[in-house]
Design a protein around this motif. Sequence first.
Motif, PDB file in Angstrom:
ATOM      1  N   GLU A  84     -16.318 -27.368  34.662  1.00 31.97           N
ATOM      2  CA  GLU A  84     -17.680 -26.828  34.626  1.00 31.97           C
ATOM      3  C   GLU A  84     -17.946 -25.932  35.837  1.00 31.97           C
ATOM      4  OE1 GLU A  84     -22.337 -28.384  34.389  1.00 31.97           O
ATOM      5  OE2 GLU A  84     -20.687 -29.817  34.330  1.00 31.97           O
ATOM      6  N   MET A  85     -17.467 -26.367  37.006  1.00 31.31           N
ATOM      7  CA  MET A  85     -17.661 -25.577  38.221  1.00 31.31           C
ATOM      8  C   MET A  85     -16.886 -24.270  38.147  1.00 31.31           C
ATOM      9  SD  MET A  85     -17.525 -28.647  41.064  1.00 31.31           S
ATOM     10  CE  MET A  85     -17.645 -27.550  42.473  1.00 31.31           C
ATOM     11  N   MET A  86     -15.662 -24.335  37.651  1.00 32.06           N
ATOM     12  CA  MET A  86     -14.850 -23.119  37.517  1.00 32.06           C
ATOM     13  C   MET A  86     -15.530 -22.115  36.584  1.00 32.06           C
ATOM     14  SD  MET A  86     -12.093 -21.488  38.385  1.00 32.06           S
ATOM     15  CE  MET A  86     -10.983 -22.728  39.064  1.00 32.06           C
ATOM     16  N   LYS A  87     -16.070 -22.595  35.488  1.00 32.24           N
ATOM     17  CA  LYS A  87     -16.761 -21.717  34.542  1.00 32.24           C
ATOM     18  C   LYS A  87     -17.993 -21.084  35.182  1.00 32.24           C
ATOM     19  CE  LYS A  87     -19.112 -21.648  30.072  1.00 32.24           C
ATOM     20  NZ  LYS A  87     -19.611 -22.456  28.921  1.00 32.24           N
ATOM     21  N   ALA A  88     -18.779 -21.895  35.905  1.00 33.70           N
ATOM     22  CA  ALA A  88     -20.005 -21.397  36.523  1.00 33.70           C
ATOM     23  C   ALA A  88     -19.694 -20.346  37.587  1.00 33.70           C
ATOM     24  CB  ALA A  88     -20.783 -22.557  37.138  1.00 33.70           C
ATOM     25  N   PHE A  89     -18.698 -20.601  38.433  1.00 35.26           N
ATOM     26  CA  PHE A  89     -18.385 -19.668  39.509  1.00 35.26           C
ATOM     27  C   PHE A  89     -17.694 -18.409  38.992  1.00 35.26           C
ATOM     28  CE2 PHE A  89     -18.293 -23.621  42.354  1.00 35.26           C
ATOM     29  CZ  PHE A  89     -19.654 -23.503  42.601  1.00 35.26           C
ATOM     30  N   SER A  90     -16.915 -18.543  37.922  1.00 35.06           N
ATOM     31  CA  SER A  90     -16.300 -17.357  37.320  1.00 35.06           C
ATOM     32  C   SER A  90     -17.378 -16.436  36.741  1.00 35.06           C
ATOM     33  CB  SER A  90     -15.321 -17.776  36.214  1.00 35.06           C
ATOM     34  OG  SER A  90     -14.228 -18.487  36.742  1.00 35.06           O
ATOM     35  N   GLU A  91     -18.363 -17.052  36.078  1.00 34.02           N
ATOM     36  CA  GLU A  91     -19.468 -16.282  35.522  1.00 34.02           C
ATOM     37  C   GLU A  91     -20.247 -15.589  36.642  1.00 34.02           C
ATOM     38  OE1 GLU A  91     -23.125 -17.053  32.383  1.00 34.02           O
ATOM     39  OE2 GLU A  91     -22.649 -18.632  33.827  1.00 34.02           O
ATOM     40  N   LEU A  92     -20.490 -16.310  37.726  1.00 29.22           N
ATOM     41  CA  LEU A  92     -21.224 -15.744  38.860  1.00 29.22           C
ATOM     42  C   LEU A  92     -20.459 -14.585  39.481  1.00 29.22           C
ATOM     43  CD1 LEU A  92     -23.635 -15.929  40.783  1.00 29.22           C
ATOM     44  CD2 LEU A  92     -22.386 -17.682  42.061  1.00 29.22           C
ATOM     45  N   SER A  93     -19.157 -14.755  39.668  1.00 30.40           N
ATOM     46  CA  SER A  93     -18.326 -13.698  40.242  1.00 30.40           C
ATOM     47  C   SER A  93     -18.349 -12.446  39.373  1.00 30.40           C
ATOM     48  CB  SER A  93     -16.888 -14.202  40.406  1.00 30.40           C
ATOM     49  OG  SER A  93     -16.076 -13.236  41.032  1.00 30.40           O
ATOM     50  N   ALA A  94     -18.264 -12.641  38.065  1.00 31.65           N
ATOM     51  CA  ALA A  94     -18.302 -11.502  37.140  1.00 31.65           C
ATOM     52  C   ALA A  94     -19.670 -10.815  37.182  1.00 31.65           C
ATOM     53  CB  ALA A  94     -17.978 -11.969  35.725  1.00 31.65           C
ATOM     54  N   TYR A  95     -20.733 -11.612  37.339  1.00 32.96           N
ATOM     55  CA  TYR A  95     -22.072 -11.024  37.389  1.00 32.96           C
ATOM     56  C   TYR A  95     -22.247 -10.177  38.646  1.00 32.96           C
ATOM     57  CZ  TYR A  95     -27.067 -10.387  37.455  1.00 32.96           C
ATOM     58  OH  TYR A  95     -28.321  -9.803  37.496  1.00 32.96           O
TER      59      TYR A  95
END
Length: 368
Positions: free
Chosen positions: A169-180
């Motif tokens: 869940e953390m990996m998904k959230a931070f990947s999304e944030l990085s892409a944003y």
Amino acid sequence: MVSDTDVFKEIRPYRDDEVAGAIQRLIRDDEFIGAIAKYRFAALSRWGGAAIRSLIRLYLGWRWRKVNSIRQVQLEVATYMEKMIANTTSGVTYSGLEQLKPGVGYLFISNHRDIALDPAFVNWGLHSHGLDTVRIAIGDNLLRKPCATELMKLNKSFIVKRSARGPREMMKAFSELSAYLRHSIDDGHSIWIAQKEGRAKDGDDKTDPAILKMFYMEGKRQKIPFNDYIGSLNLVPVSISYEYDPGDLAKARELHAKATHGAYEKSEFEDIQSIVQGIVGQKGRVHVTFGQPVHGDFDNADELAAAIDREIHGNYHLFPSNLLAAGQTAQVDPAAVEVFERHMAQIPGELRERVLSMYARPVLNKGL
């Protein structure tokens, strides 16, 4: 380019076509209206609460009737910001703005002393110099109430999912944030983000390499070398200096509790109370320095963090409160000494050393 409407809907700020609906939800929100009544009309609300709340709703409906874009929201915020600066500071000054270019998306990473005011003062400087304001990174721990979410997303805030649990869940959230972050900068929208999670309650401004690793997740996905990707983010360290921190006593209490009892338990809405205290509390003078964009050969996040720290520490504007707390009394105006002594006299004895250390730390970080 893929629209952030679909990909980043969960975390992005509101768009122009969502403003009117958000404003109507705020005006209908009993807790939002009640908070205004409590803080703005405390005495009156005790005697005629329902009537006061009805009047507030009518006034806001009239005041915001033509607000239907993020730009208009920002101009509305600017009017409140101007009043806050006039009433709670002795002046706000800036340096380094001349090196910023209109239309370029920057990733501003700053020291973090106040939840709401740090990005607000960054925005005020940009706005005053004809530059676009930033999109603000804000933890979802501050969005426990629907009205808080509405306000933050109207004010160009995007959500950092600090509540994410478990590696996946953390990996998904931070990947999304990085892409944003990448998406925003590529579109010419600047970002403000704190150098670490949570405020520097002890005054020691240190960059968390984990934040920088999050920046790079999108670059890693694209198989771009760390140094090349970081160089493409237009990363600018920002130093925000308050002569007096309206939250210094609350921070000292928290540090004292952790030192004496091993833990500190926040009240349910303590972060919101901290926001209010920061806004209404006296700050003395405030200075914001926009540093040089980060360039260099960095093999990893630790090296980059050290470079950002050098820039933030070096650009931190020292006020008499800092110098006096560090025992450097030479060349400090006697009037400033008197103000400092009055301020420290309001601090309980058992917390005084912690508050002094808080103000002295930027002097030590400069190596003075």
